[in-house]
Structure formats: C-alpha cells, structure tokens
Design a protein around this motif. Structure first.
Motif, PDB file in Angstrom:
ATOM      1  N   ASN A  94       0.892  -1.302   0.128  1.00 17.95           N
ATOM      2  CA  ASN A  94       0.068   0.128  -0.103  1.00 17.95           C
ATOM      3  C   ASN A  94       0.899   1.126  -0.131  1.00 17.95           C
ATOM      4  O   ASN A  94       0.445   2.215  -0.667  1.00 17.95           O
ATOM      5  N   ALA A  95       1.979   1.327   0.608  1.00 14.99           N
ATOM      6  CA  ALA A  95       3.006   2.378   0.677  1.00 14.99           C
ATOM      7  C   ALA A  95       3.328   2.845  -0.819  1.00 14.99           C
ATOM      8  O   ALA A  95       3.174   3.989  -1.126  1.00 14.99           O
ATOM      9  N   GLY A  96       3.617   1.673  -1.708  1.00 11.05           N
ATOM     10  CA  GLY A  96       3.872   1.852  -3.041  1.00 11.05           C
ATOM     11  C   GLY A  96       3.030   2.451  -3.898  1.00 11.05           C
ATOM     12  O   GLY A  96       2.964   3.290  -4.764  1.00 11.05           O
ATOM     13  N   ILE A  97       1.510   2.028  -3.445  1.00  8.83           N
ATOM     14  CA  ILE A  97       0.324   2.420  -4.268  1.00  8.83           C
ATOM     15  C   ILE A  97       0.330   3.864  -4.009  1.00  8.83           C
ATOM     16  O   ILE A  97      -0.003   4.776  -5.040  1.00  8.83           O
ATOM     17  N   VAL A  98       0.327   4.379  -2.654  1.00 10.72           N
ATOM     18  CA  VAL A  98       0.292   5.761  -2.486  1.00 10.72           C
ATOM     19  C   VAL A  98       1.107   6.626  -2.741  1.00 10.72           C
ATOM     20  O   VAL A  98       1.138   7.734  -3.266  1.00 10.72           O
ATOM     21  N   LYS A  99       2.459   6.062  -2.849  1.00  9.75           N
ATOM     22  CA  LYS A  99       3.412   7.034  -3.331  1.00  9.75           C
ATOM     23  C   LYS A  99       3.344   7.064  -4.997  1.00  9.75           C
ATOM     24  O   LYS A  99       3.410   8.410  -5.397  1.00  9.75           O
ATOM     25  N   THR A 100       3.017   6.254  -5.489  1.00 11.19           N
ATOM     26  CA  THR A 100       2.734   6.427  -7.057  1.00 11.19           C
ATOM     27  C   THR A 100       1.565   7.634  -7.421  1.00 11.19           C
ATOM     28  O   THR A 100       1.647   8.201  -8.346  1.00 11.19           O
ATOM     29  N   LEU A 101       0.463   7.269  -6.624  1.00 17.36           N
ATOM     30  CA  LEU A 101      -0.623   8.121  -6.666  1.00 17.36           C
ATOM     31  C   LEU A 101      -0.526   9.554  -6.324  1.00 17.36           C
ATOM     32  O   LEU A 101      -0.690  10.427  -6.783  1.00 17.36           O
ATOM     33  N   SER A 102       0.418   9.592  -5.067  1.00 18.12           N
ATOM     34  CA  SER A 102       0.636  10.987  -4.825  1.00 18.12           C
ATOM     35  C   SER A 102       1.615  11.786  -5.604  1.00 18.12           C
ATOM     36  O   SER A 102       1.283  12.749  -5.824  1.00 18.12           O
ATOM     37  N   GLU A 103       2.649  10.841  -6.376  1.00 23.44           N
ATOM     38  CA  GLU A 103       3.505  11.515  -7.264  1.00 23.44           C
ATOM     39  C   GLU A 103       2.537  12.211  -8.517  1.00 23.44           C
ATOM     40  O   GLU A 103       2.594  13.272  -9.093  1.00 23.44           O
TER      41      GLU A 103
END
Length: 313
Positions: A94-103
C-alpha cells in the motif's frame, strides 16, 4: 458542483464509495480510476439518475486524465487486510501504491484536497506528505487522513450503550487510525454521560478493534468496506461543504499537527475553502485518556517514521 476523483474505485471500499459520492448533490463530475475493472463500475454507477457526470479511467497511463482539474481526490486504493494479516503486512504494497498516486497528484492536481483512506493511514499520510514535499507542492491543509470511521463506530457503540439514536451521539476520536493509536475521548461525548471505568474500557477496546471485529466476522471475505465507504462519503461531503464556504464544518481527521509533539495527529479540525482551516486542541481529558494518549503517541510515532523513511530511504 465540485469535481471529485476516486482512486481505487473498483475495490471493496471504492465501489460503495463511488455509489455514495454519485448520490451527493454537491458533486458535478465524478472520475473513477483503478488499475482493474473501472470501466464496469463506471458503466454501472453512470446509470444512477443523480446530477453528476461519471467518467472512468483504467490503468496508470490514464491517471493524468483522471486527476486533471480535480478539486477533491479520495484514495481508497490498496489491498485489504486479510485474517491473520497485521496492518504492517499491508505496508509495503500500500505504501508503494500511495507513493505512485501522490506523485501523480503532485503533477496533475496539486491544489486538490486529498483524502487518504489506504491503510495504514498512520503511515500513508506521512508518505503522501513526503512525496508532495519532494515535488514542491505540499500544502499541509490539503492532505487529510480519513479517521471518520473511528468516530462513526464510537457514536454507534456509545449509542447502543446509552439506548440512543447514534445520530444524537458525538464522540471525538483522536490520535491515529489503528489499534491503540485510536483514542476515543468518551469524557467529551455529547450528550454528557457518566460511564463506569469498566464501561469506558470495554467501549474503548471495541472502538479500537472495530476493524478486527469485521475482519473476523467476514471470515476471509474482506475487511470493513461498507461502513468505511459510508464514513468516507460523509467525510468527503464535509470537505465539499468546506470548499463551498459553509461555516462550522468540523470533523476529526489525521493531519499535520502541532497538537502534540508528533508531526501528524488526528483531532478535531475545521474545514474550509483551503482544506483544514483550524486545528482544535485536545480539550479536557481524564486520567484514563491521558494514559491512552501516551500509548497512542508511542505507536503512532513509529508508524509516522516508518512512512517518512519509506520515501527517504
């Protein structure tokens, strides 16, 4: 009306959330994004005879179109917790998903109000903050972790104990959004009620472990998706009323905060045209709550640092 995007709209929370947001008269355009199944969800939701237009976006190559021009972005994306899974097991995915979406938010709608639901919220909000900082677009007023389900549960469970309609009950819940970090301030409940020490302990435990109660009851078939979608839709509505300029819109949310020494903390905030316009102090607490606060802060500090170091590593 306002332009709203849901990222993760085909998931267990995303689908009922999309339906509830489609019902909100403050929404004029609803964008539904996911990496799977978003065209189907979009077709289905688009048949509802409410005012908002619905558009679907499938896959990362369409993320820019999904986000451009959006005023509120709600992120339930991620994998759900399964039985025996700790919130930490969820973390790396989930950390990776949130990182991508936040970018992508930083690039395509940096002025949007962002509501983060993806667990663990105690870490994913700091992750989003670091990504937005790195992109030079971070505005702490516009980034909110959704802890509303803790308040919804507290109102429901206290209402049951008192024999009252939960709509007439209000319990502020502060701290974080997992286990002991969740701190219901039952001493500040409205209407005022005198609970015994035992009742307070039992209620606090149930509110802190409401998520686990649902995970166990569903026996492998998911986590709290429907009540979460309800809470997220209520919170989104509050954000939209704030954007509209309504007075006195107050909700609990996990935000960048100086209420404690921690960089993020959930407490009552007033919402307005720029997101968080005012953060309220904790107010009077009793001895049991002060002990709970120390426990909450200890675990919360670790979760926040875990999120920050995920980006800084």
């Amino acid at each position: 009306g306002f332009k709203v995007a849901i990222l993760g709209a085909a998931g267990g929370i995303g689908q009922p959330l999309a339906m509830l947001v489609k019902m909100n008269p403050l929404v004029s355009l609803l964008h539904l994004y996911d990496v799977v199944n978003s065209p189907g969800v979009t077709a289905d939701i688009s048949h509802m005879d409410t005012a908002s237009m619905v558009r679907g976006f499938l896959g990362e190559q369409n993320l820019s179109d999904a986000l451009t021009g959006m005023e509120l972005v709600i992120i339930p994306a991620g994998i759900p917790r399964k039985p025996g899974m700790t919130r930490d097991d969820l973390f790396n995915i989930n950390a990776g998903i949130v990182k991508t979406l936040s970018e992508a938010i930083a690039e395509f709608c940096p002025k949007a109000i962002v509501n983060i639901i993806s667990n663990p919220v105690n870490s994913t909000v700091p992750i989003a903050a670091e990504v937005l900082k790195n992109a030079g677009v971070y505005d702490p007023r516009r980034l909110l972790g959704v802890t509303k389900l803790d308040v919804v549960r507290a109102n429901t469970f206290l209402g049951e104990v008192l024999g009252l309609d939960p709509r007439d009950v209000y319990v502020p819940v502060v701290g974080g959004h997992a286990g002991v970090t969740i701190l219901p301030l039952l001493s500040q409940a409205k209407p005022p009620c005198s609970l015994t020490e035992e009742e307070t302990k039992v209620l606090t435990y149930r509110i802190q472990n409401g998520g686990t109660e649902v995970v166990e009851a569903k026996v492998g078939a998911g986590s709290a998706t429907l009540s979460m979608a309800y809470a997220a839709a209520e919170f989104a509505d509050a954000c939209l009323r704030g954007l509209r300029g309504d007075a006195g819109v107050v909700e609990c949310a996990f935000v960048a905060s100086q209420v404690t020494e921690l960089p993020f903390f959930a407490s009552k905030v007033r919402l307005g045209r720029d997101g968080v316009e005012e953060i309220y102090p904790l107010g009077p607490t009793n001895e049991y709550e002060r002990m709970g606060l120390e426990k909450s802060k200890k675990e919360l500090s670790e979760s926040i640092n875990k999120g920050i170091s995920f980006i800084k590593k």
